[in-house]
Design a protein around this motif. Structure first.
Motif, short mmCIF file in Angstrom:
data_model
loop_
_atom_site.label_atom_id
_atom_site.label_comp_id
_atom_site.label_asym_id
_atom_site.label_seq_id
_atom_site.Cartn_x
_atom_site.Cartn_y
_atom_site.Cartn_z
N MET A 29 0.85 -1.17 0.00
CA MET A 29 0.00 0.00 0.00
C MET A 29 0.89 1.23 0.00
SD MET A 29 -3.31 0.44 -0.18
CE MET A 29 -3.98 -1.18 -0.01
N HIS A 30 0.47 2.26 -0.70
CA HIS A 30 1.21 3.52 -0.78
C HIS A 30 0.33 4.64 -0.25
CE1 HIS A 30 4.17 1.65 -3.47
NE2 HIS A 30 3.13 1.02 -3.97
N THR A 31 0.94 5.58 0.42
CA THR A 31 0.22 6.77 0.85
C THR A 31 0.63 7.95 -0.01
OG1 THR A 31 1.93 7.41 2.43
CG2 THR A 31 0.15 5.98 3.26
N VAL A 32 -0.22 8.97 -0.02
CA VAL A 32 0.14 10.28 -0.55
C VAL A 32 0.01 11.23 0.62
CG1 VAL A 32 -0.42 12.12 -2.18
CG2 VAL A 32 -0.68 9.70 -2.87
N GLU A 33 1.14 11.86 0.99
CA GLU A 33 1.18 12.69 2.19
C GLU A 33 1.69 14.08 1.86
OE1 GLU A 33 2.46 8.82 4.91
OE2 GLU A 33 3.85 10.50 4.73
N LEU A 34 1.14 15.07 2.55
CA LEU A 34 1.62 16.44 2.44
C LEU A 34 2.45 16.77 3.67
CD1 LEU A 34 -1.55 18.33 1.14
CD2 LEU A 34 0.31 17.29 -0.19
N LEU A 35 3.56 17.48 3.45
CA LEU A 35 4.47 17.85 4.53
C LEU A 35 4.32 19.32 4.86
CD1 LEU A 35 7.59 15.89 3.28
CD2 LEU A 35 5.80 15.12 4.85
N LEU A 36 4.45 19.61 6.14
CA LEU A 36 4.28 20.97 6.66
C LEU A 36 5.55 21.80 6.48
CD1 LEU A 36 2.65 19.80 9.98
CD2 LEU A 36 1.45 20.84 8.05
N ASP A 37 5.35 23.11 6.42
CA ASP A 37 6.52 23.99 6.38
C ASP A 37 7.29 23.87 7.70
OD1 ASP A 37 5.39 25.81 8.34
OD2 ASP A 37 4.34 26.85 6.73
N GLN A 38 8.47 24.45 7.75
CA GLN A 38 9.36 24.28 8.89
C GLN A 38 8.73 24.75 10.20
OE1 GLN A 38 13.15 26.19 8.30
NE2 GLN A 38 14.08 25.14 10.03
N ARG B 280 5.08 13.46 -0.33
CA ARG B 280 5.85 12.22 -0.38
C ARG B 280 4.88 11.05 -0.43
NH1 ARG B 280 8.10 11.11 5.79
NH2 ARG B 280 6.07 10.62 6.68
N THR B 281 5.44 9.89 -0.70
CA THR B 281 4.68 8.65 -0.60
C THR B 281 5.43 7.71 0.33
OG1 THR B 281 3.67 6.80 -1.78
CG2 THR B 281 5.72 7.67 -2.69
N TYR B 282 4.68 6.96 1.08
CA TYR B 282 5.25 5.98 2.00
C TYR B 282 4.72 4.61 1.57
CZ TYR B 282 6.14 3.44 6.35
OH TYR B 282 6.57 2.53 7.27
N LEU C 214 4.78 -1.60 2.77
CA LEU C 214 5.45 -2.90 2.76
C LEU C 214 6.96 -2.77 2.94
CD1 LEU C 214 3.50 -4.72 -0.10
CD2 LEU C 214 3.24 -4.99 2.37
N THR C 215 7.59 -1.86 2.20
CA THR C 215 9.04 -1.70 2.28
C THR C 215 9.46 -0.69 3.34
OG1 THR C 215 9.10 0.06 0.63
CG2 THR C 215 9.25 -2.23 -0.17
N ARG C 216 8.50 0.11 3.84
CA ARG C 216 8.75 1.17 4.80
C ARG C 216 9.71 2.22 4.25
NH1 ARG C 216 8.89 -0.71 10.93
NH2 ARG C 216 8.70 1.53 11.04
N GLU C 217 9.58 2.46 2.95
CA GLU C 217 10.43 3.45 2.29
C GLU C 217 9.59 4.65 1.88
OE1 GLU C 217 13.78 0.47 0.43
OE2 GLU C 217 12.24 1.25 -0.89
N VAL C 218 10.25 5.80 1.89
CA VAL C 218 9.62 7.06 1.51
C VAL C 218 10.24 7.53 0.20
CG1 VAL C 218 9.50 9.51 2.13
CG2 VAL C 218 9.10 7.77 3.85
N ARG C 219 9.39 8.11 -0.64
CA ARG C 219 9.86 8.70 -1.89
C ARG C 219 9.21 10.07 -2.03
NH1 ARG C 219 7.64 8.45 -7.09
NH2 ARG C 219 6.18 6.89 -6.36
N GLU C 220 10.01 11.06 -2.38
CA GLU C 220 9.49 12.41 -2.59
C GLU C 220 8.59 12.45 -3.82
OE1 GLU C 220 10.12 15.01 -0.44
OE2 GLU C 220 11.18 13.51 0.76
#
Length: 150
Positions: free
Chosen positions: A1-10, A137-139, A142-148
């Motif tokens: 399964m893959h997620t689509v996630e938004l990241l917050l500013d600093q 990013r996506t998480y 299964l592999t517990r890897e993140v990709r931008e």
């Protein structure tokens, strides 16, 4: 399964991390204790078995964090569902065949703690509430890897 996630500013990211630390210092469950190196404050838009067909993500996007609340057994910061954020979620959900959750079931939030005990809400110090989602990013669960993504 893959997620689509938004990241917050600093600034917003730091505010959420300070709230994680506060909970941890109080001896309460907190995502500050989650040891995985990919752990960071984020808003999950959808999860899907494949990201083939993912439309372009238009960022930055205004982000407004709301009050601390419970979502099931989790302690979360609500995220104000602006029209632009709802439209981005709808576009992504529509483009990915088995994306979940559908727009009518999506509750935008940033998690502070999972499996939070009892019903008492701690008085968590406030931080900045307004900023931007600046990256995606996506998480891969299964592999517990993140990709931008952006």
């Amino acid at each position: 399964m893959h997620t689509v996630e938004l990241l917050l500013d600093q600034e917003l990211d730091g505010a959420v991390r300070r709230q994680w630390s506060f909970l941890e210092e109080c001896g309460l469950p907190s995502l500050a204790r989650h040891p995985h190196p990919t752990n960071r404050p984020h808003l999950t838009l959808v999860r899907a078995s494949s990201l083939a067909g993912l439309p372009p993500l238009t960022l930055p996007l205004a982000a407004e964090l709301g009050p601390v609340t419970r979502l099931g057994r989790a302690l979360v910061r609500e995220v104000t569902p602006t029209p632009e954020l709802r439209e981005l979620h709808r576009r992504i959900w529509s483009a990915l065949p088995d994306a979940w959750p559908p727009p009518q079931e999506w509750t935008p939030h940033v998690s502070l703690a999972l499996r939070f005990p009892g019903t008492t809400m701690p008085a968590i110090p406030a931080g900045p509430d307004c900023g931007h989602f600046v990256a995606a990013r996506t998480y891969d669960t299964l592999t517990r890897e993140v990709r931008e993504l952006s």
